[in-house]
Design an enzyme around this catalytic site. Structure first.
Site, PDB file in Angstrom:
ATOM      1  N   GLY A   1       0.765  -1.229   0.078  1.00 30.26           N
ATOM      2  CA  GLY A   1       0.138   0.003   0.182  1.00 30.26           C
ATOM      3  C   GLY A   1       0.910   1.118   0.034  1.00 30.26           C
TER       4      GLY A   1
ATOM      5  N   SER B   1       1.061   3.662  -2.458  1.00 29.59           N
ATOM      6  CA  SER B   1       0.892   4.343  -3.725  1.00 29.59           C
ATOM      7  C   SER B   1       0.728   5.928  -3.287  1.00 29.59           C
ATOM      8  CB  SER B   1      -0.037   3.765  -4.502  1.00 29.59           C
ATOM      9  OG  SER B   1      -1.299   3.408  -3.874  1.00 29.59           O
TER      10      SER B   1
ATOM     11  N   ASP C   1      -2.993  -7.466  -5.487  1.00 31.93           N
ATOM     12  CA  ASP C   1      -3.938  -7.366  -4.517  1.00 31.93           C
ATOM     13  C   ASP C   1      -3.446  -8.435  -3.416  1.00 31.93           C
ATOM     14  OD1 ASP C   1      -6.125  -7.613  -2.737  1.00 31.93           O
ATOM     15  OD2 ASP C   1      -7.810  -8.236  -4.335  1.00 31.93           O
ATOM     16  N   VAL C   2      -3.030  -7.585  -2.175  1.00 33.02           N
ATOM     17  CA  VAL C   2      -2.376  -8.424  -0.902  1.00 33.02           C
ATOM     18  C   VAL C   2      -3.770  -9.447  -0.343  1.00 33.02           C
ATOM     19  CG1 VAL C   2      -0.914  -6.489  -0.123  1.00 33.02           C
ATOM     20  CG2 VAL C   2      -3.287  -6.403   0.738  1.00 33.02           C
TER      21      VAL C   2
ATOM     22  N   ASN D   1       1.268  -2.476   5.339  1.00 38.34           N
ATOM     23  CA  ASN D   1       0.660  -1.248   5.480  1.00 38.34           C
ATOM     24  C   ASN D   1      -0.758  -1.221   4.803  1.00 38.34           C
ATOM     25  OD1 ASN D   1       0.466   1.787   5.807  1.00 38.34           O
ATOM     26  ND2 ASN D   1       0.481   1.510   3.602  1.00 38.34           N
TER      27      ASN D   1
ATOM     28  N   SER E   1      -4.138  -0.126  14.048  1.00 39.04           N
ATOM     29  CA  SER E   1      -4.866   1.109  14.296  1.00 39.04           C
ATOM     30  C   SER E   1      -5.528   1.142  15.632  1.00 39.04           C
ATOM     31  CB  SER E   1      -6.207   1.254  13.439  1.00 39.04           C
ATOM     32  OG  SER E   1      -7.160   2.203  13.641  1.00 39.04           O
TER      33      SER E   1
ATOM     34  N   TYR F   1     -13.395  -3.482  10.425  1.00 37.84           N
ATOM     35  CA  TYR F   1     -11.973  -2.769  10.542  1.00 37.84           C
ATOM     36  C   TYR F   1     -11.394  -3.177  11.781  1.00 37.84           C
ATOM     37  CZ  TYR F   1      -8.404   0.799   9.741  1.00 37.84           C
ATOM     38  OH  TYR F   1      -7.415   1.557   9.807  1.00 37.84           O
TER      39      TYR F   1
ATOM     40  N   LYS G   1      -8.084  -4.958  12.508  1.00 35.57           N
ATOM     41  CA  LYS G   1      -6.624  -4.551  13.185  1.00 35.57           C
ATOM     42  C   LYS G   1      -6.641  -4.961  14.469  1.00 35.57           C
ATOM     43  CE  LYS G   1      -5.937  -1.662   9.859  1.00 35.57           C
ATOM     44  NZ  LYS G   1      -4.771  -1.426   9.048  1.00 35.57           N
TER      45      LYS G   1
ATOM     46  N   ILE H   1      -4.793   9.928  11.096  1.00 34.68           N
ATOM     47  CA  ILE H   1      -3.708  10.424  10.321  1.00 34.68           C
ATOM     48  C   ILE H   1      -4.358  11.269   8.971  1.00 34.68           C
ATOM     49  CG2 ILE H   1      -1.560   9.856   9.230  1.00 34.68           C
ATOM     50  CD1 ILE H   1      -1.553   9.366  12.394  1.00 34.68           C
TER      51      ILE H   1
END
Ligand code: NDP
Length: 249
Positions: free
Chosen positions: A14, A16, A65-66, A92, A144, A157, A161, A190
């Site tokens: 990730g 980019s 794609d991870v 990441n 996170s 999510y 995490k 962030i």
């Protein structure tokens, strides 16, 4: 601080834009050659590797794609063939698909778990044998605060995490005898595309709760990651370090 990462080969998933991009550039500034993985943003990926090569480091962007096990295995194989080894892995890549559980579609659950948690499994599995053979390596997983505290509207999510935190602790114990460090960082808010979609009112409420009264910058997370892959943190493993302006204590 002596980082000792000069000429090491680092892979950042990730990379980019956002936090991954900042990490990749910070590692390159410390002398690492950095391969970035990304999913869709070809322009962002090209821009990131241009910045890395401008520092005199080798770089490459690989679209994969991870969450896809065989795509990740092939990507890591290609990197090892071209660069020789992988010394540093920063997991990441991550996404959000927020919704209350009562409204959450099974696809929203699966996409987030597959990308955020299975992605960490896929990438780590593909690099550990090489690290075990060379008896050295550093893995940093981006978790996170959502995975530390649990956040309503982010069941998928938070679970992904939180899973990364347990994954980090377990893998650290497996790999410590081989001299490999595995740690996680848990950012708060962030300033990246990821928080762009948060309604202004909610952002104001979040700022009120943050003791520093501001959101963090990707470069601040990158500095912590540089520390965790450097010689300066050689005796730290299995830890989760919050980087959130004091939000969670
Ligand atoms: P961004 O949305 O800005 O960037 C996410 C990156 O992940 C992009 O490079 C994207 O690639 C990549 N990515 C997404 N899905 C995949 C996939 N399936 N395979 C490969 N790459 C993928 O997010 P941030 O920079 O904000 O977040 C980075 C990490 O930090 C994430 O894990 C996130 O959960 C975590 N985090 C972020 C916080 C924040 O406030 N921003 C707070 C806490 C944690 P592309 O764009 O090319 O598709």
């Amino acid at each position: 601080m002596k980082t000792g990462i000069e000429n090491k080969i680092a892979v950042v998933t990730g990379g980019s834009h956002g936090i991954g991009r900042a990490i990749a550039i910070a590692l390159a500034k410390e002398g690492a050659h950095v391969i970035i993985n990304y999913h869709r943003d070809d322009k962002g990926a090209q821009n990131a590797i241009d910045e890395i090569t401008a520092q005199g480091r080798r770089s490459k962007a690989i679209k994969a794609d991870v969450s896809n096990y065989s795509a990740v295995t092939n990507m890591m194989k290609d990197i090892k063939n071209e660069f020789g080894s992988i010394d540093i892995l920063v997991n990441n890549a991550g996404i959000t698909r927020d919704n209350l559980l009562m409204r959450m579609k099974v696809e929203e659950w699966q996409e987030v778990i597959n990308t955020n948690l299975s992605g960490v499994f896929n990438c780590s599995k593909a690099v550990v044998i090489g690290m075990m053979r060379q008896k050295s390596g550093k893995i940093v997983n981006i978790s996170s605060i959502s995975g530390v505290t649990g956040v309503p509207g982010q069941i998928n999510y938070s679970s992904s995490k939180g899973g990364i935190i347990s994954f980090t602790k377990a893998l650290a114990k497996e790999l410590a005898p081989l001299g490999i460090n595995v740690n996680a960082v848990a950012p708060g808010f962030i300033e990246t595309k990821m928080i762009d979609g948060i309604p202004v009112q909610n952002k104001k409420m979040a700022l009120d709760l943050i003791p520093f009264k501001r959101f963090g910058k990707p470069e601040e997370v990158a500095s912590l990651v540089v520390f965790l892959v450097s010689e300066a943190s050689s005796y730290i493993t299995g830890q989760v370090i919050n980087i959130d302006g004091g939000l969670v204590t």
